[in-house]
Scaffold this motif. Structure first.
Motif, PDB file in Angstrom:
ATOM      1  N   ALA A 117       0.887  -0.953  -0.402  1.00 23.88           N
ATOM      2  CA  ALA A 117      -0.268   0.017   0.449  1.00 23.88           C
ATOM      3  C   ALA A 117       1.175   0.826   0.370  1.00 23.88           C
ATOM      4  CB  ALA A 117      -0.435   0.024   1.004  1.00 23.88           C
ATOM      5  N   HIS A 118       1.676   1.177   0.677  1.00 24.03           N
ATOM      6  CA  HIS A 118       2.582   2.307   0.949  1.00 24.03           C
ATOM      7  C   HIS A 118       3.312   2.866  -0.374  1.00 24.03           C
ATOM      8  CE1 HIS A 118       5.165   5.259   2.933  1.00 24.03           C
ATOM      9  NE2 HIS A 118       6.373   4.997   2.333  1.00 24.03           N
ATOM     10  N   ALA A 119       4.073   1.661  -1.648  1.00 21.17           N
ATOM     11  CA  ALA A 119       4.575   1.784  -2.704  1.00 21.17           C
ATOM     12  C   ALA A 119       3.612   2.487  -3.770  1.00 21.17           C
ATOM     13  CB  ALA A 119       5.159   0.499  -2.943  1.00 21.17           C
ATOM     14  N   LEU A 120       2.142   2.165  -2.985  1.00 20.40           N
ATOM     15  CA  LEU A 120       1.569   2.748  -4.570  1.00 20.40           C
ATOM     16  C   LEU A 120       0.604   3.752  -4.260  1.00 20.40           C
ATOM     17  CD1 LEU A 120      -1.381  -0.693  -4.730  1.00 20.40           C
ATOM     18  CD2 LEU A 120       0.123  -0.413  -6.124  1.00 20.40           C
ATOM     19  N   ARG A 121       1.767   4.827  -3.377  1.00 16.25           N
ATOM     20  CA  ARG A 121       1.295   5.745  -3.404  1.00 16.25           C
ATOM     21  C   ARG A 121       3.006   6.342  -3.338  1.00 16.25           C
ATOM     22  NH1 ARG A 121       0.043   4.396   1.810  1.00 16.25           N
ATOM     23  NH2 ARG A 121      -2.850   3.771   2.046  1.00 16.25           N
ATOM     24  N   ASN A 122       3.774   5.627  -3.486  1.00 18.94           N
ATOM     25  CA  ASN A 122       5.129   6.658  -3.903  1.00 18.94           C
ATOM     26  C   ASN A 122       5.720   5.174  -5.219  1.00 18.94           C
ATOM     27  OD1 ASN A 122       8.202   6.807  -4.235  1.00 18.94           O
ATOM     28  ND2 ASN A 122       7.597   7.392  -2.135  1.00 18.94           N
ATOM     29  N   PRO A 123       5.701   6.261  -6.275  1.00 22.76           N
ATOM     30  CA  PRO A 123       5.799   5.484  -7.728  1.00 22.76           C
ATOM     31  C   PRO A 123       7.208   5.356  -7.476  1.00 22.76           C
ATOM     32  CG  PRO A 123       4.871   7.623  -8.451  1.00 22.76           C
ATOM     33  CD  PRO A 123       5.095   7.279  -6.908  1.00 22.76           C
ATOM     34  N   GLY A 124       8.445   6.157  -6.670  1.00 19.87           N
ATOM     35  CA  GLY A 124      10.193   5.117  -6.101  1.00 19.87           C
ATOM     36  C   GLY A 124       9.825   3.391  -6.014  1.00 19.87           C
ATOM     37  N   LEU A 125       8.947   3.455  -5.174  1.00 24.49           N
ATOM     38  CA  LEU A 125       8.921   2.143  -4.961  1.00 24.49           C
ATOM     39  C   LEU A 125       8.660   1.311  -4.602  1.00 24.49           C
ATOM     40  CD1 LEU A 125       8.416   3.683  -0.430  1.00 24.49           C
ATOM     41  CD2 LEU A 125      10.188   2.928  -1.616  1.00 24.49           C
ATOM     42  N   ARG A 126       8.034   1.860  -6.435  1.00 26.51           N
ATOM     43  CA  ARG A 126       6.867   0.882  -6.660  1.00 26.51           C
ATOM     44  C   ARG A 126       8.172  -0.283  -7.323  1.00 26.51           C
ATOM     45  NH1 ARG A 126       1.955   3.337  -9.914  1.00 26.51           N
ATOM     46  NH2 ARG A 126       1.316   4.204  -8.058  1.00 26.51           N
ATOM     47  N   ARG A 127       9.146  -0.027  -7.750  1.00 27.49           N
ATOM     48  CA  ARG A 127      10.228  -0.234  -8.092  1.00 27.49           C
ATOM     49  C   ARG A 127      10.620  -1.613  -6.833  1.00 27.49           C
ATOM     50  NH1 ARG A 127      11.453   4.195 -10.652  1.00 27.49           N
ATOM     51  NH2 ARG A 127      12.536   5.424  -9.218  1.00 27.49           N
ATOM     52  N   VAL A 128      11.000  -1.058  -6.110  1.00 29.64           N
ATOM     53  CA  VAL A 128      11.160  -2.395  -5.135  1.00 29.64           C
ATOM     54  C   VAL A 128      10.574  -3.334  -4.881  1.00 29.64           C
ATOM     55  CG1 VAL A 128      11.850  -2.215  -2.627  1.00 29.64           C
ATOM     56  CG2 VAL A 128      12.667  -0.357  -3.772  1.00 29.64           C
ATOM     57  N   MET A 129       9.048  -3.043  -5.435  1.00 29.67           N
ATOM     58  CA  MET A 129       7.644  -3.999  -5.100  1.00 29.67           C
ATOM     59  C   MET A 129       8.688  -4.898  -6.278  1.00 29.67           C
ATOM     60  SD  MET A 129       6.308  -4.896  -2.649  1.00 29.67           S
ATOM     61  CE  MET A 129       4.361  -6.345  -1.899  1.00 29.67           C
ATOM     62  N   THR A 130       8.303  -4.264  -6.723  1.00 32.51           N
ATOM     63  CA  THR A 130       7.897  -5.313  -8.958  1.00 32.51           C
ATOM     64  C   THR A 130       8.957  -6.375  -8.706  1.00 32.51           C
ATOM     65  OG1 THR A 130       6.876  -3.711  -9.791  1.00 32.51           O
ATOM     66  CG2 THR A 130       8.714  -4.536 -11.449  1.00 32.51           C
TER      67      THR A 130
END
Length: 208
Positions: A117-130
């Motif tokens: 949920a936190h990553a979905l609000r932060n585009p930079g963290l989406r890469r970490v999740m991916t």
């Protein structure tokens, strides 16, 4: 020369204790309700020790999440390497052999769900999740494809199959954690895995 090495070791130990404390604080309180003070109290350090290792609570959260993800993926790879593939005779057998290597962990699920949920609000963290999803898929998919090959099934698109397996795991984890003693929930989880493997593989004349 000896003194700097001792300082480096101490700092590494301090950082590790903060990371371990963060795991439990974030799991118990939730990231949004956690504070630097709570992490420091759990680890037994001061705010000064915290800020000498991490720029912010976000920085700590990311470091803790990445470390834990790496440990889980390494554990998954080891478990897969130690499997006894000789007893696999059909798709269900593949499911029953592989799924125990992927734990359903209550503490980690709570942290991962919040991080998502936190990553979905932060585009930079989406890469970490991916990257985390790709690493998990990359660890398990080749093993599953090899096991399917042993029973005469080909996997034309391993990437798609890996994504589907991760989706089933993540999607059913909450149900299993909410009703851990309900065998029907775990049965449905295994059924879904079996259907995914069947859908993403082709029978080339072997056993199904």
């Amino acid at each position: 020369m000896a003194a700097p090495k001792r300082v480096t070791k101490r700092r590494g130990e301090t950082r590790q204790r903060l990371l371990e404390a963060a795991l439990w604080v974030f799991a118990e309180q939730g990231f949004g309700r956690s504070t630097v003070e709570q992490v420091c109290e759990r680890a037994g350090y001061t705010r000064g020790a915290f800020y000498s290792n991490f720029a912010s609570l976000d920085d700590l959260f990311l470091a803790m999440w990445e470390q834990r993800s790496t440990e889980l993926i390494d554990g998954l790879r080891q478990a897969l390497d130690e499997m006894d593939a000789s007893r696999v005779t059909d798709v269900r057998g593949v499911v029953e052999l592989v799924t125990p290597a992927v734990p359903v962990d209550d503490t980690w699920y709570r942290i991962t769900a919040e991080f998502t949920a936190h990553a979905l609000r932060n585009p930079g963290l989406r890469r970490v999740m991916t990257a985390r999803e790709e690493a998990i898929s990359g660890a398990i998919t080749p093993v599953v494809a090899e096991l399917l090959g042993k029973i005469g099934r080909e996997t034309p698109d391993q990437v798609a199959m890996g994504q589907a397996l991760v989706a089933v795991h993540d999607g059913t984890a909450a149900q299993c954690l909410l009703e851990p003693d309900n065998p029907a929930v775990w049965q449905r989880r295994a059924d879904l895995f079996e259907r995914v493997l069947t859908a993403y593989s082709i029978n080339n004349g072997g056993r199904s």
